[in-house]
Design a protein around this motif. Sequence first.
Motif, PDB file in Angstrom:
ATOM      1  N   ARG A  42      82.864  26.085 135.990  1.00  0.00           N
ATOM      2  CA  ARG A  42      82.020  24.972 135.592  1.00  0.00           C
ATOM      3  C   ARG A  42      80.553  25.193 135.941  1.00  0.00           C
ATOM      4  NH1 ARG A  42      85.508  19.841 135.893  1.00  0.00           N
ATOM      5  NH2 ARG A  42      86.972  21.412 136.576  1.00  0.00           N
TER       6      ARG A  42
ATOM      7  N   ARG B 202      73.462  22.701 148.458  1.00  0.00           N
ATOM      8  CA  ARG B 202      72.490  21.844 149.129  1.00  0.00           C
ATOM      9  C   ARG B 202      72.457  22.166 150.624  1.00  0.00           C
ATOM     10  NH1 ARG B 202      72.709  15.737 150.369  1.00  0.00           N
ATOM     11  NH2 ARG B 202      70.505  15.281 150.711  1.00  0.00           N
TER      12      ARG B 202
ATOM     13  N   VAL C 272      65.746  19.183 140.045  1.00  0.00           N
ATOM     14  CA  VAL C 272      65.980  19.844 138.765  1.00  0.00           C
ATOM     15  C   VAL C 272      64.813  19.583 137.828  1.00  0.00           C
ATOM     16  CG1 VAL C 272      67.444  19.887 136.720  1.00  0.00           C
ATOM     17  CG2 VAL C 272      68.481  19.748 138.994  1.00  0.00           C
TER      18      VAL C 272
ATOM     19  N   PRO D 239      80.563  22.351 144.916  1.00  0.00           N
ATOM     20  CA  PRO D 239      79.538  23.388 144.750  1.00  0.00           C
ATOM     21  C   PRO D 239      78.121  22.883 145.011  1.00  0.00           C
ATOM     22  CG  PRO D 239      81.081  23.443 142.915  1.00  0.00           C
ATOM     23  CD  PRO D 239      81.491  22.291 143.775  1.00  0.00           C
ATOM     24  N   VAL D 240      77.808  21.695 144.488  1.00  0.00           N
ATOM     25  CA  VAL D 240      76.450  21.169 144.686  1.00  0.00           C
ATOM     26  C   VAL D 240      76.213  20.872 146.170  1.00  0.00           C
ATOM     27  CG1 VAL D 240      74.992  19.146 144.228  1.00  0.00           C
ATOM     28  CG2 VAL D 240      76.156  20.310 142.334  1.00  0.00           C
TER      29      VAL D 240
ATOM     30  N   ALA E 252      67.385  27.394 142.279  1.00  0.00           N
ATOM     31  CA  ALA E 252      65.991  27.751 142.030  1.00  0.00           C
ATOM     32  C   ALA E 252      65.150  27.416 143.259  1.00  0.00           C
ATOM     33  CB  ALA E 252      65.477  27.002 140.805  1.00  0.00           C
TER      34      ALA E 252
ATOM     35  N   PHE F  75      79.300  16.264 141.686  1.00  0.00           N
ATOM     36  CA  PHE F  75      78.852  17.309 142.603  1.00  0.00           C
ATOM     37  C   PHE F  75      79.373  18.688 142.187  1.00  0.00           C
ATOM     38  CE2 PHE F  75      78.437  13.286 144.725  1.00  0.00           C
ATOM     39  CZ  PHE F  75      77.168  13.379 145.290  1.00  0.00           C
ATOM     40  N   ARG F  76      79.830  18.754 140.909  1.00  0.00           N
ATOM     41  CA  ARG F  76      80.225  20.052 140.349  1.00  0.00           C
ATOM     42  C   ARG F  76      79.377  20.367 139.131  1.00  0.00           C
ATOM     43  NH1 ARG F  76      86.778  18.974 140.799  1.00  0.00           N
ATOM     44  NH2 ARG F  76      86.779  19.053 143.071  1.00  0.00           N
ATOM     45  N   ASP F  77      78.187  19.803 139.086  1.00  0.00           N
ATOM     46  CA  ASP F  77      77.353  19.867 137.898  1.00  0.00           C
ATOM     47  C   ASP F  77      76.547  21.165 137.870  1.00  0.00           C
ATOM     48  OD1 ASP F  77      75.980  17.970 135.730  1.00  0.00           O
ATOM     49  OD2 ASP F  77      74.437  19.148 136.757  1.00  0.00           O
ATOM     50  N   GLU F  78      76.645  21.890 136.748  1.00  0.00           N
ATOM     51  CA  GLU F  78      75.982  23.191 136.672  1.00  0.00           C
ATOM     52  C   GLU F  78      74.464  23.064 136.751  1.00  0.00           C
ATOM     53  OE1 GLU F  78      76.898  25.583 133.258  1.00  0.00           O
ATOM     54  OE2 GLU F  78      75.609  27.216 133.956  1.00  0.00           O
ATOM     55  N   GLU F  79      73.943  22.027 136.097  1.00  0.00           N
ATOM     56  CA  GLU F  79      72.489  21.879 136.064  1.00  0.00           C
ATOM     57  C   GLU F  79      71.930  21.624 137.471  1.00  0.00           C
ATOM     58  OE1 GLU F  79      69.175  19.477 133.424  1.00  0.00           O
ATOM     59  OE2 GLU F  79      71.152  18.616 133.719  1.00  0.00           O
ATOM     60  N   LEU F  80      72.622  20.742 138.199  1.00  0.00           N
ATOM     61  CA  LEU F  80      72.186  20.467 139.573  1.00  0.00           C
ATOM     62  C   LEU F  80      72.294  21.730 140.419  1.00  0.00           C
ATOM     63  CD1 LEU F  80      73.650  16.959 140.539  1.00  0.00           C
ATOM     64  CD2 LEU F  80      71.339  17.549 139.789  1.00  0.00           C
ATOM     65  N   ALA F  81      73.413  22.445 140.243  1.00  0.00           N
ATOM     66  CA  ALA F  81      73.610  23.673 141.019  1.00  0.00           C
ATOM     67  C   ALA F  81      72.468  24.644 140.751  1.00  0.00           C
ATOM     68  CB  ALA F  81      74.957  24.295 140.681  1.00  0.00           C
ATOM     69  N   GLN F  82      72.127  24.821 139.479  1.00  0.00           N
ATOM     70  CA  GLN F  82      71.051  25.761 139.137  1.00  0.00           C
ATOM     71  C   GLN F  82      69.711  25.294 139.696  1.00  0.00           C
ATOM     72  OE1 GLN F  82      71.367  28.686 138.054  1.00  0.00           O
ATOM     73  NE2 GLN F  82      73.398  28.745 137.105  1.00  0.00           N
ATOM     74  N   GLY F  83      69.486  23.979 139.685  1.00  0.00           N
ATOM     75  CA  GLY F  83      68.250  23.434 140.230  1.00  0.00           C
ATOM     76  C   GLY F  83      68.106  23.741 141.713  1.00  0.00           C
ATOM     77  N   ILE F  84      69.219  23.555 142.448  1.00  0.00           N
ATOM     78  CA  ILE F  84      69.166  23.826 143.889  1.00  0.00           C
ATOM     79  C   ILE F  84      68.965  25.321 144.133  1.00  0.00           C
ATOM     80  CG2 ILE F  84      70.386  23.582 146.081  1.00  0.00           C
ATOM     81  CD1 ILE F  84      71.984  21.310 144.769  1.00  0.00           C
TER      82      ILE F  84
ATOM     83  N   ILE G 239      80.274  30.786 144.120  1.00  0.00           N
ATOM     84  CA  ILE G 239      78.938  30.409 144.600  1.00  0.00           C
ATOM     85  C   ILE G 239      78.207  31.623 145.181  1.00  0.00           C
ATOM     86  CG2 ILE G 239      77.720  29.020 146.348  1.00  0.00           C
ATOM     87  CD1 ILE G 239      79.942  26.893 145.875  1.00  0.00           C
TER      88      ILE G 239
END
Lengths: 367, 89, 357
Positions: free
Chosen positions: C338, A227, B73, A222-223, A18, A7-16, A46
């Motif tokens: 991160r 969310r 994603v 962060p995720v 967007a 739940f600290r994943d940059e890709e997921l964070a960026q997806g949310i 954040i």
Amino acid sequence: MKYLDEFRDEELAQGILAQIRRVLSRPWVLMEICGGQTHAIKRYGIDQLLPPEIELVHGPGCPVCVTPLEQIDKALAIASRPDVTFTSYGDMLRVPGSGRNLFSVRATGGDVRVVYSPLDAVRIAQTQPGRQVVFFAIGFETTAPANAMAVARAKELGLDNFTVLVSHVRVPPAMRAILESPHNRVQGFLAAGHVCAVMGYWEYPAIAKQYDVPIVVTGFEPVDILRGILHAVRLLESGRADVENAYSRTVTPEGNRPAQALIEKVFMQTDRNWRGIGRIPMSGWSLRPAYADFDAELRFDVAAIAPQESPLCIAGQILQGHRKPLDCPAFGSECRPESPLGATMVSSEGACSAYYQYAGSAAAAGE
Amino acid sequence: MCLGVPGKIIAIYEEEGLKMGRIDFGGVVRESCLDFTPEAQVGDYALIHVGFAISLINEDEAAKTLAILREIVDLDDEIGGHPQEDTVP
Amino acid sequence: MSTNNEATDFQGLVCPAPLLPQDHIEMAHGSGGRLMQGLIRQRFLPAFENSALSAGNDGALVAVTQCGRLVVSTDAHVVSPLFFPGGDIGRLAVCGTVNDVAMMGARPLFLTASFIIEEGLPIETLQMVLASMSAASLEAGVQIVAGDTKVVQKGCADGLFISTTGIGALLVNPDEIGGANARPGDAVLLSGSIGDHGIAVLAARGDLGFEAGVASDVAPLNSLVERTLETSEQVHVMRDPTRGGLATTLNEIAAQSNVGIVIREEAIPVRPAVQAACEMLGFDPLYIANEGKAVVIVAAEDAPAILETMRAHPLGGGAVLIGEVVAEPPGRVLMQTRIGTHRVVDSLSGELLPRIC
């Protein structure tokens, strides 16, 4: 660590993010209730990622920050007694009372100890029958079951040298107080996930309906936070004052029943002063009469304590979301983490401390 | 409020009438009270706050959440949404 | 060498009751009398075996063959508990000062050590600490040439305090290496994982009731430093991030050099157990103490060679590039998180307390 790292994943964070940008059509003001969320928002930056239309205001959910000055002064008075071993969660040691804190009590000979768990304080009482062991039972609903357990254990074990100084507060009355304020700007809440882990969120639909404000149960990574924001923005954009759970791996609607039962057994609802905010009816818990023997305020004579707050500190307005730390003229100058004027600069969950730590003197210098 | 950290229950025992457990937080082990999670079993993940399990992690829900987020994603990639550059303060 | 013959060897106007062989330190061990002499002869001299010390004079006469400048550093060491996974107060007292001297770009040669001992300390404990100091000084290639002991009443100290002073010969040009020398464009290197020492000691203390399975990294870094200096002539800053952790050390450098430092969270090595202990207690590993790690700031073009050198050394196997020096904002440390944002990393403020709420 499992259930943190994912739940600290940059890709997921960026997806949310967007997604948030996609559903957003106008400005919204959201309040994260919990100081732990404020800390994470600042620690991970954040707020830098969010579109400018979303304003996060920081809520009163920092137990260290809202513990009323009179309770801290009582703690200082009790901890100064030569017959007392005073035990506390770590954060409380630096919180300023009227002029000093528990560190200065320790420096002048007081036996003040940091414990990780209230059961550790009970153990100290068991091993030191000759000393009065007092535990500073602060916190929101999350911490209440643990503190209640310490009291219940002490009663079961028949400990006559263990008491608690209670300063418990509850979230729903604070939410109502914020929403009823004429200065209120909050349009949606990120509810505190760990409070809800204990209490569930069955109390929230009534608040959401009454004040026409969506409430999203939100976690701490962060995720999770992004969310929660996404859910809140979706609800706001579609005009729905609903309650949603964006932290379902930890929170159920009904919460933790055994924990609620023990709270109910040991504590009863009471009016409580919130530091910087004032008195909120039925917003706290105190010990039930059956547990009066374990009440430090009754065992030690601390009724006559009259506290004095720093006139510069605007912590109260910050805790209600009316102002932000950078609005305070004392921020970073008279008031710093090593010499705090108010509790919001003390706890790393406090909004002022989080700003100072993660925006640093950059923020103080107005950059 | 309240720092809650997920850890794996690696042992369960009773101590003076309390249900206790040893919790492994990714290499760090501490005793915690499991009295509020009577259904807890060895191997479960519990959310620990001040030495107490206040909730068991619902692993199915966690997996479901991650799957949904992953879809968001992927969807985003298909639509060709480009995450904006962060601004350096 | 005398044995335990103090027990019967009394003279003058003293009670003729025999002194019993001691297994704990008593006030008399610090009185300057026979008991103290015995302690020094039997315990200290054999542990630190060297001619300057055994000469038994008020000061040590030492020969410094390298001409040029000397580096002098001093440090007081207190730690509870005295023994912890990976080390003990003796190893800490040697390594702490050796590292401070080494970080100046010097070769540590001699140490002095003064001991403040609490009455009641088991002599066996003292013996173990001395053996550990002996081993650490052998490892570092330094001699402990002078020392002092004092005994204080029970309750006036926490078992044992050790102050050490180190003297070393400067290996580089004066002003070549120092906290003020970081320049924009320089690379910031770190010799391995952070937070091991602080978490190992905290776990060993037992107050917070957790077991971490982490050993302190306490080690003498002087040979790693020498290999580094042999590899590049463009090393600008060396520091060991001890109390206050990596964050505080980088802030000191940024302030002294009037530069910014940008580090990447993902590049900073943290052992899983250290990370987990930090999560549990609400700490940030950036603020946890290290006793065997070096931060090296070097011209970027020499960074790969230095990393190779460090990684080939037993104490630098985990060496990594963690960031770079920038011109703006001066005096600040920024971290790329991160999730790709940037935040300010401040110095440690006050005592590190477990964040529970």
